[in-house]
Scaffold this motif. Structure first.
Motif, PDB file in Angstrom:
ATOM      1  N   MET A 186     -15.863  37.674 -11.610  1.00  0.00           N
ATOM      2  CA  MET A 186     -17.238  38.030 -11.940  1.00  0.00           C
ATOM      3  C   MET A 186     -17.969  38.371 -10.653  1.00  0.00           C
ATOM      4  SD  MET A 186     -18.532  34.950 -14.417  1.00  0.00           S
ATOM      5  CE  MET A 186     -17.759  34.536 -15.963  1.00  0.00           C
ATOM      6  N   THR A 190     -23.670  37.609 -11.535  1.00  0.00           N
ATOM      7  CA  THR A 190     -23.356  37.135 -12.884  1.00  0.00           C
ATOM      8  C   THR A 190     -23.156  35.623 -12.889  1.00  0.00           C
ATOM      9  OG1 THR A 190     -22.320  39.235 -13.483  1.00  0.00           O
ATOM     10  CG2 THR A 190     -21.747  37.314 -14.814  1.00  0.00           C
ATOM     11  N   THR A 193     -26.418  33.889 -12.767  1.00  0.00           N
ATOM     12  CA  THR A 193     -27.069  33.873 -14.081  1.00  0.00           C
ATOM     13  C   THR A 193     -26.486  32.765 -14.951  1.00  0.00           C
ATOM     14  OG1 THR A 193     -27.515  36.249 -13.989  1.00  0.00           O
ATOM     15  CG2 THR A 193     -27.500  35.216 -16.171  1.00  0.00           C
ATOM     16  N   TYR A 194     -25.155  32.640 -14.937  1.00  0.00           N
ATOM     17  CA  TYR A 194     -24.519  31.573 -15.698  1.00  0.00           C
ATOM     18  C   TYR A 194     -24.970  30.203 -15.216  1.00  0.00           C
ATOM     19  CZ  TYR A 194     -21.176  34.133 -18.622  1.00  0.00           C
ATOM     20  OH  TYR A 194     -20.599  34.916 -19.600  1.00  0.00           O
TER      21      TYR A 194
END
Length: 219
Positions: A186, A190, A193-194
């Motif tokens: 990833m 990303t 964000t997770y």
């Protein structure tokens, strides 16, 4: 914080210790020591007054010890990341510091380069534990009295998606966003964000608390 130095407050009741830490940190052009404190109460005020990004907080101090000052500091300067820096490595000190929102734990025999890495990591939103502190955290999972904690942790992470659990597991290993992204194929953005989503779902203040929860849950 691009272009701005990392603003650090040093809280320790020994002037020589503060001077040594200041010298080490000021050797890095991206770090600026903006304040010092000789006790926990002064640490809270200094962090607030100087808008600290990172606070290095000793445990054994007069007036208000570091562990007692930590919750007050988190309220007074919520943006500041707190690293506990001490000669005392007892397991309960590590756990109390991390569970009250500390961003890391270092012993005072830490090498200068590791101290700088810890400050940089904390300012970037990552957790940083010394090897000794990491051992203390891992050891708690072997204790029978942690069975209830482990069960509760598994219940809390049950609502996460498979991908969120994968990210959380890597937080438990202490990986940065960039390293986790490489492991999971990833982008760093990303993963970030997770991580934000995971912290919100698990009601964790920071990555350290999420990492402890991941270990408790056996991820």
């Amino acid at each position: 914080m691009a272009g701005q130095p990392i603003r650090v407050v040093i809280a320790d009741d020994e002037p020589l210790i503060r001077a040594g830490i200041r010298m080490i940190l000021n050797s890095d052009q991206e770090i600026a020591v903006v304040g010092e404190a000789a006790d926990g109460r002064e640490a809270v005020e200094a962090a607030r007054a100087h808008a600290a990004d990172v606070v290095l907080l000793d445990i054994q101090m007069p007036v208000l010890d570091g562990l007692s000052a930590l919750p007050e500091l988190r309220r007074a300067a919520p943006a500041a990341r707190v690293i506990i820096l001490t000669t005392f490595g007892e397991r309960e000190n590590v756990l109390r510091a991390l569970e009250h929102g500390g961003a890391g734990f270092l012993l005072k025999d830490t090498a200068p380069a590791e101290l700088i890495r810890a400050v940089r990591a904390a300012a970037a939103g990552d957790a940083y534990l010394s090897p000794a502190a990491t051992r203390h955290v891992v050891e708690r999972l072997a204790s029978g009295r942690e069975a209830a904690r482990a069960e509760a942790a598994r219940g809390r992470v049950a609502g996460l998606s498979e991908k969120e659990r994968d990210v959380l597991a890597l937080l438990g290993e202490g990986l940065s966003n960039a390293d986790a992204g490489r492991r999971l194929h990833m982008s760093e953005a990303t993963v970030k964000t997770y991580v934000s989503r995971i912290l919100s779902k698990l009601d964790c203040e920071n990555r350290v608390q999420a990492a402890l929860l991941a270990r408790d849950a056996g991820l």
